[in-house]
Design an enzyme around this catalytic site. Structure first.
Site, PDB file in Angstrom:
ATOM      1  N   ARG A 163      -1.303   5.341   9.450  1.00 52.74           N
ATOM      2  CA  ARG A 163      -2.125   6.334   8.740  1.00 52.74           C
ATOM      3  C   ARG A 163      -2.819   7.261   9.723  1.00 52.74           C
ATOM      4  NH1 ARG A 163      -6.124   4.073   4.280  1.00 52.74           N
ATOM      5  NH2 ARG A 163      -7.225   3.360   6.116  1.00 52.74           N
TER       6      ARG A 163
ATOM      7  N   ASP B 118      -9.484  -3.773   9.548  1.00 49.20           N
ATOM      8  CA  ASP B 118      -8.155  -3.258   9.915  1.00 49.20           C
ATOM      9  C   ASP B 118      -7.208  -4.449  10.129  1.00 49.20           C
ATOM     10  OD1 ASP B 118      -6.974  -0.496  11.675  1.00 49.20           O
ATOM     11  OD2 ASP B 118      -5.921  -2.421  11.627  1.00 49.20           O
TER      12      ASP B 118
ATOM     13  N   ASP C  24      -5.286  -4.567  13.551  1.00 54.00           N
ATOM     14  CA  ASP C  24      -6.145  -4.923  14.685  1.00 54.00           C
ATOM     15  C   ASP C  24      -6.560  -6.393  14.633  1.00 54.00           C
ATOM     16  OD1 ASP C  24      -5.997  -2.422  15.761  1.00 54.00           O
ATOM     17  OD2 ASP C  24      -7.903  -1.720  14.922  1.00 54.00           O
TER      18      ASP C  24
ATOM     19  N   THR D 244      -6.502  12.502   7.715  1.00 53.84           N
ATOM     20  CA  THR D 244      -5.926  12.836   6.393  1.00 53.84           C
ATOM     21  C   THR D 244      -5.649  11.586   5.563  1.00 53.84           C
ATOM     22  OG1 THR D 244      -3.654  12.675   7.192  1.00 53.84           O
ATOM     23  CG2 THR D 244      -4.738  14.824   7.409  1.00 53.84           C
TER      24      THR D 244
HETATM   25  C1  PRP Z   1      -2.561  -0.261   7.423  1.00 51.85           C
HETATM   26  C2  PRP Z   1      -1.872  -1.273   6.537  1.00 51.85           C
HETATM   27  C3  PRP Z   1      -1.003  -0.402   5.668  1.00 51.85           C
HETATM   28  C4  PRP Z   1      -1.822   0.856   5.507  1.00 51.85           C
HETATM   29  C5  PRP Z   1      -2.427   0.853   4.152  1.00 51.85           C
HETATM   30  O1  PRP Z   1      -1.736   0.146   8.455  1.00 51.85           O
HETATM   31  O2  PRP Z   1      -1.183  -2.257   7.217  1.00 51.85           O
HETATM   32  O3  PRP Z   1       0.273  -0.126   6.231  1.00 51.85           O
HETATM   33  O4  PRP Z   1      -2.852   0.813   6.516  1.00 51.85           O
HETATM   34  O5  PRP Z   1      -3.102   2.030   3.915  1.00 51.85           O
HETATM   35  P1  PRP Z   1      -2.679   3.057   2.770  1.00 51.85           P
HETATM   36  O6  PRP Z   1      -2.425   2.263   1.540  1.00 51.85           O
HETATM   37  O7  PRP Z   1      -3.907   3.935   2.643  1.00 51.85           O
HETATM   38  O8  PRP Z   1      -1.491   3.830   3.239  1.00 51.85           O
HETATM   39  P2  PRP Z   1      -2.211   1.194   9.588  1.00 51.85           P
HETATM   40  O9  PRP Z   1      -1.881   2.594   9.172  1.00 51.85           O
HETATM   41  O10 PRP Z   1      -3.647   0.935   9.915  1.00 51.85           O
HETATM   42  O11 PRP Z   1      -1.262   0.851  10.803  1.00 51.85           O
HETATM   43  P3  PRP Z   1      -1.256  -0.451  11.741  1.00 51.85           P
HETATM   44  O12 PRP Z   1      -0.807  -1.625  10.895  1.00 51.85           O
HETATM   45  O13 PRP Z   1      -0.263  -0.093  12.783  1.00 51.85           O
HETATM   46  O14 PRP Z   1      -2.634  -0.651  12.292  1.00 51.85           O
HETATM   47  N1  URA Z   2      -5.622  -0.527   6.302  1.00 53.80           N
HETATM   48  C1  URA Z   2      -6.282  -1.626   6.734  1.00 53.80           C
HETATM   49  O1  URA Z   2      -5.830  -2.315   7.653  1.00 53.80           O
HETATM   50  N2  URA Z   2      -7.438  -1.946   6.121  1.00 53.80           N
HETATM   51  C2  URA Z   2      -7.956  -1.232   5.111  1.00 53.80           C
HETATM   52  O2  URA Z   2      -9.022  -1.587   4.576  1.00 53.80           O
HETATM   53  C3  URA Z   2      -7.244  -0.079   4.685  1.00 53.80           C
HETATM   54  C4  URA Z   2      -6.067   0.240   5.302  1.00 53.80           C
END
Ligand code: PRP
Ligand code: URA
Length: 208
Positions: free
Chosen positions: A103, A199, A202, A107
């Site tokens: 994400r 997150d 993380d 945005t």
């Molecule tokens: C997180 C999570 C989803 C997304 C959900 O990933 O694992 O893929 O956010 O958010 P959304 O429903 O608003 O799209 P992130 O983009 O943080 O990537 P990461 O797992 O690499 O940290």
């Molecule tokens: N992605 C995450 O990992 N946590 C949230 O709360 C939303 C999006």
């Protein structure tokens, strides 16, 4: 929200509490996530169609069962990676695709950076793995891609969902069932789920 299936039990409630707790360390987080995913895999497997076969026991021939469709697991990188092994423990012959989405912090829209999916998608049951369904942007983008590649019979397995994400999935992919262990309250202004767990990527990989 008639596309939503809540998977709940006392053990899942306990493990969701471990995931939410800010004091939980990476090892405890991974273990709790794994346990919940294992139960979820079992629950989702109730929707699999079986075909009857003859099986020869040491004594006689009886009816046995095979899972009819090839199962394809597709984790959304990064956090979805931690859901693969518990599913593979239940479905060892599953094929595994990968979708890389991140994400944009401003945005909140998903940026795609990796795709690799098996050729069996058109005839398979495809299960998208991502612990978090927040705005729903990532899940919707992932299913758009999977459908372009021919996936027809799809399921989303997440652990924590926000109402906003469930509604977006329902609008964009109304036929796809969304399995979650918890339906949380709302998103905050940064797109994080409340109360949520922070997150997921993380906390799973220790990248704070
Ligand atoms: C997180 C999570 C989803 C997304 C959900 O990933 O694992 O893929 O956010 O958010 P959304 O429903 O608003 O799209 P992130 O983009 O943080 O990537 P990461 O797992 O690499 O940290
Ligand atoms: N992605 C995450 O990992 N946590 C949230 O709360 C939303 C999006």
């Amino acid at each position: 929200m008639n596309n939503l299936i809540k998977v709940q039990s006392p053990l899942i409630k306990r493990d969701i509490t471990i995931l939410r707790n800010v004091e939980t360390n990476t090892e405890q987080f991974r273990n709790a996530l794994s346990r919940i995913t294992f139960v979820m895999a079992s629950e989702i497997s109730k929707s699999f169609e079986v075909e009857e076969i003859d099986v020869q026991t040491p004594l006689e021939v009886t009816t046995g069962y095979l899972i009819k469709k090839q199962i394809v697991l597709v984790p959304v990188l990064r956090a979805g990676l931690s859901m693969i092994q518990p599913f593979l423990d239940m479905i060892p012959n599953a094929k595994v695709g990968h979708i890389g989405l991140q994400r944009d912090e401003n945005t909140l829209l998903p940026i795609d950076y990796y795709y690799k999916t098996p050729k069996e998608l058109p005839g398979a049951k495809t299960i998208l793995l991502d612990p978090m369904l927040a705005t729903g942007g990532s899940a919707v983008a992932a299913f758009n891609y999977l459908k372009e590649k021919g996936a027809k019979d799809c399921i989303l397995a997440c652990l924590i969902a926000a109402p906003e994400g469930v509604e977006k999935m329902h609008r964009e992919h109304p036929e796809i069932p969304v399995y979650t262990a918890s339906l949380d309250r709302e998103l905050n202004s940064n797109g994080y789920i409340l109360p949520g767990l922070g997150d997921a990527g993380d906390r799973t990989f220790g990248t704070f």
